[in-house]
Motif scaffolding. Structure first.
Motif, PDB file in Angstrom:
ATOM      1  N   ARG A 142       0.734  -1.125  -0.040  1.00 16.14           N
ATOM      2  CA  ARG A 142       0.049  -0.093   0.051  1.00 16.14           C
ATOM      3  C   ARG A 142       0.863   1.477   0.009  1.00 16.14           C
ATOM      4  O   ARG A 142       0.375   2.235  -0.146  1.00 16.14           O
ATOM      5  CB  ARG A 142      -0.882   0.019   1.309  1.00 16.14           C
ATOM      6  N   TYR A 143       2.208   1.010   0.466  1.00 18.31           N
ATOM      7  CA  TYR A 143       3.009   2.359   0.515  1.00 18.31           C
ATOM      8  C   TYR A 143       3.868   2.785  -0.555  1.00 18.31           C
ATOM      9  O   TYR A 143       4.479   3.470  -0.289  1.00 18.31           O
ATOM     10  CB  TYR A 143       3.819   2.226   2.000  1.00 18.31           C
ATOM     11  N   ARG A 144       3.991   1.800  -1.738  1.00 14.46           N
ATOM     12  CA  ARG A 144       4.701   2.126  -2.668  1.00 14.46           C
ATOM     13  C   ARG A 144       4.431   3.260  -3.321  1.00 14.46           C
ATOM     14  O   ARG A 144       3.198   3.858  -3.460  1.00 14.46           O
ATOM     15  CB  ARG A 144       4.558   0.739  -3.643  1.00 14.46           C
ATOM     16  N   GLY A 145       5.410   4.150  -4.093  1.00  6.07           N
ATOM     17  CA  GLY A 145       5.167   5.020  -4.957  1.00  6.07           C
ATOM     18  C   GLY A 145       3.952   4.894  -5.934  1.00  6.07           C
ATOM     19  O   GLY A 145       3.188   6.011  -6.071  1.00  6.07           O
ATOM     20  N   LEU A 150      -1.682   5.439  -7.997  1.00  2.84           N
ATOM     21  CA  LEU A 150      -2.912   4.981  -8.303  1.00  2.84           C
ATOM     22  C   LEU A 150      -3.878   5.395  -7.244  1.00  2.84           C
ATOM     23  O   LEU A 150      -5.312   5.619  -7.774  1.00  2.84           O
ATOM     24  CB  LEU A 150      -2.800   3.488  -8.363  1.00  2.84           C
ATOM     25  N   LYS A 151      -3.869   5.395  -5.989  1.00  2.00           N
ATOM     26  CA  LYS A 151      -4.722   5.577  -5.005  1.00  2.00           C
ATOM     27  C   LYS A 151      -5.259   6.921  -5.092  1.00  2.00           C
ATOM     28  O   LYS A 151      -6.441   7.117  -5.086  1.00  2.00           O
ATOM     29  CB  LYS A 151      -4.472   5.331  -3.496  1.00  2.00           C
ATOM     30  N   LYS A 152      -4.460   7.823  -5.500  1.00  5.03           N
ATOM     31  CA  LYS A 152      -4.890   9.131  -5.778  1.00  5.03           C
ATOM     32  C   LYS A 152      -5.872   9.622  -7.081  1.00  5.03           C
ATOM     33  O   LYS A 152      -6.905  10.210  -7.002  1.00  5.03           O
ATOM     34  CB  LYS A 152      -3.739  10.162  -5.876  1.00  5.03           C
ATOM     35  N   TYR A 153      -5.492   8.849  -7.891  1.00  8.89           N
ATOM     36  CA  TYR A 153      -6.434   8.532  -9.529  1.00  8.89           C
ATOM     37  C   TYR A 153      -7.874   8.087  -8.781  1.00  8.89           C
ATOM     38  O   TYR A 153      -8.645   8.551  -9.334  1.00  8.89           O
ATOM     39  CB  TYR A 153      -6.064   7.643 -10.241  1.00  8.89           C
ATOM     40  N   ILE A 154      -7.854   7.052  -8.241  1.00  2.49           N
ATOM     41  CA  ILE A 154      -9.104   6.469  -7.896  1.00  2.49           C
ATOM     42  C   ILE A 154      -9.806   7.450  -6.884  1.00  2.49           C
ATOM     43  O   ILE A 154     -10.795   7.665  -7.224  1.00  2.49           O
ATOM     44  CB  ILE A 154      -8.925   4.974  -7.003  1.00  2.49           C
ATOM     45  N   TRP A 206      -8.140  -2.829  -0.946  1.00  2.00           N
ATOM     46  CA  TRP A 206      -7.441  -1.422  -0.529  1.00  2.00           C
ATOM     47  C   TRP A 206      -7.722  -0.327  -1.789  1.00  2.00           C
ATOM     48  O   TRP A 206      -8.472   0.710  -1.464  1.00  2.00           O
ATOM     49  CB  TRP A 206      -6.173  -1.435  -0.113  1.00  2.00           C
ATOM     50  N   LEU A 207      -7.207  -0.589  -2.884  1.00  8.89           N
ATOM     51  CA  LEU A 207      -7.617   0.258  -3.949  1.00  8.89           C
ATOM     52  C   LEU A 207      -8.951   0.411  -4.179  1.00  8.89           C
ATOM     53  O   LEU A 207      -9.449   1.551  -4.686  1.00  8.89           O
ATOM     54  CB  LEU A 207      -6.762  -0.472  -5.297  1.00  8.89           C
ATOM     55  N   MET A 208      -9.862  -0.609  -4.051  1.00 13.59           N
ATOM     56  CA  MET A 208     -11.166  -0.584  -4.250  1.00 13.59           C
ATOM     57  C   MET A 208     -11.947   0.123  -3.326  1.00 13.59           C
ATOM     58  O   MET A 208     -13.292   0.069  -3.076  1.00 13.59           O
ATOM     59  CB  MET A 208     -11.609  -2.180  -4.396  1.00 13.59           C
ATOM     60  N   GLN A 274      -5.187  -5.831 -10.794  1.00 17.30           N
ATOM     61  CA  GLN A 274      -6.036  -4.860 -11.390  1.00 17.30           C
ATOM     62  C   GLN A 274      -7.295  -4.605 -10.917  1.00 17.30           C
ATOM     63  O   GLN A 274      -8.040  -5.118 -10.318  1.00 17.30           O
ATOM     64  CB  GLN A 274      -6.491  -5.729 -12.889  1.00 17.30           C
ATOM     65  N   VAL A 275      -7.766  -3.322 -10.888  1.00 18.33           N
ATOM     66  CA  VAL A 275      -9.217  -2.840 -10.428  1.00 18.33           C
ATOM     67  C   VAL A 275      -9.827  -2.331 -11.710  1.00 18.33           C
ATOM     68  O   VAL A 275      -9.216  -1.651 -12.166  1.00 18.33           O
ATOM     69  CB  VAL A 275      -9.066  -1.956  -9.140  1.00 18.33           C
TER      70      VAL A 275
END
Ligand SMILES: NC(=O)c1ccc[n+]([C@@H]2O[C@H](COP(=O)([O-])OP(=O)(O)OC[C@H]3O[C@@H](n4cnc5c(N)ncnc54)[C@H](O)[C@@H]3O)[C@@H](O)[C@H]2O)c1
Length: 358
Positions: A142-145, A150-154, A206-208, A274-275
């Motif tokens: 979760r902490y990778r650059g 990607l989380k910001k895009y989501i 987490w991404l979802m 993939q999400v």
């Protein structure tokens, strides 16, 4: 970092100017040490390994006083100057050691999975919930650059509502040796599902947006490892799965497909995540890519994410949470919910039926 810190329930006394940490278990504990050693005003003051020769040699390598290379975590926890610990032992020890550390007033980062069983994870969750100390799950991906970007895009809504996640970690040959703790269910809790699948599943979930899991339907196999070990003539306990596939449903209608193996007749190893949503999809693994349709054409973006590794970033986040008295991005509740999904997958594999997650 896409983190919204929330204060811990009751503010503790002033956070320490210098954070003194101890590392319990010195395998992946080395990655935790590297993370701490990059930070200002953080010192690794002790370590624990049940193997005294290993503990001593690691202490020398890390520059930790050899007198503080313990073989029992209780001895480390009795150090007055200790503020926090990294729990990096085999899975079956996570819950008890983390509980002892929280009860001793220490902050805890716990390696994945939260525990070897759901019952152990529940016990730890209940202690962490009541504690004023930081408890953080070591979900390093979760902490990778790239995953943070990607989380910001989501979170900006650029992929719309996410309804489908597809993830897995498939190894053609990647089983641990016979008789190791990894392949002994009472110590590990399971095979590649709890070892590798936990990373892939947590990342997709987490991404979802961490939807509430409601059921799992799965097939769990152990067909190749017994053959392989017989062929190698290497005895030892091996009572865990060698592969699994699962379908997890969520209360918001979303679903995740998960696939894992340590041994499988497949062309090559792959870690993928993939999400997919109503306005676009993205892959976090094996490459960072955003896929959309715009003006009737397929558009793929490959943003240049900062090259930030998960382990050093999670350790920096843990220390920041200690200093600011805030909840981490990967909480005890996250650890428990992922364990609930893994437990339901195992139970579904045994029963051959879908299992409700409560
Ligand atoms: N996040 C990641 O990328 C990642 C990678 C590898 C492992 N892990 C997790 O880290 C944990 C450790 O895995 P590993 O690969 O380092 O295993 P390992 O077997 O290589 O190392 C475990 C170490 O813990 C020591 N140990 C055993 N019992 C202990 C005890 N009671 N007190 C202190 N030390 C004890 C062992 O002697 C050994 O040195 C596991 O939970 C695993 O799932 C996470």
């Amino acid at each position: 970092m896409a983190v919204r810190p929330r204060p811990l329930k009751s503010a503790e006394s002033k956070p320490p100017a210098r954070v003194n940490v101890g590392i319990i278990g010195t395998g992946i504990g080395g990655a935790h040490f590297d993370g701490y050693s990059k930070l200002k005003n953080v010192r690794v003051v002790g370590l624990v390994d049940v193997d005294p020769a290993r503990g001593k040699s690691v202490a020398e390598r890390w520059g930790v006083p050899v007198a503080h290379a313990f073989t029992s975590h209780q001895d480390l926890l009795s150090l007055k100057e200790l503020d926090a610990v990294s729990v990096c032992t085999p899975n079956y020890l996570h819950a008890q050691i983390a509980i002892d550390a929280l009860n001793a007033g220490k902050h805890v980062i716990c390696e994945k999975p939260m525990a070897a069983t759901l019952a152990q994870a529940n016990e730890l969750f209940n202690v962490a919930k009541k504690s004023d100390k930081v408890f953080m799950m070591g979900y390093n991906n979760r902490y990778r650059g790239d995953t943070q970007l990607l989380k910001k895009y989501i979170e900006a809504g650029e992929l719309g509502d996410l309804y489908y996640g597809k993830c897995g970690w498939v190894r053609r040959h990647g089983a641990p040796g016979p008789g190791s703790w990894f392949s002994t269910k009472s110590m590990s809790g399971g095979g590649p599902l709890i070892d590798l699948g936990v990373h892939a599943l947590d990342l997709a979930w987490w991404l979802m947006g961490k939807p509430k899991p409601v059921s799992a339907s799965a097939s769990v196999f152990n067909l190749l490892m017994p053959q392989e070990w017989e062929r190698l003539g290497r005895p030892g306990t091996m009572d865990v799965e060698d592969a699994a596939v699962a379908h997890i449903r969520f209360a918001n209608g979303a679903a995740v497909l998960l696939e894992v193996s340590w041994l499988l007749h497949t062309p090559k190893e792959s870690f993928y995540c993939q999400v997919m949503g109503t306005k676009g999809g993205a892959s976090a693994e094996p490459e960072f890519r955003i896929c959309q349709d715009k003006h009737g054409a397929e558009v793929d973006l490959t943003p240049r994410a900062p090259n930030i590794g998960g382990h050093p970033a999670e350790i920096a986040h843990f220390v920041q949470c200690i200093r600011t008295n805030t909840q981490p991005l990967s909480t005890a509740e996250d650890g428990l919910l992922v364990m609930k999904m893994l437990d339901a997958i195992y139970r579904s594999g045994e029963s051959g039926k879908a299992v409700t997650i409560r």
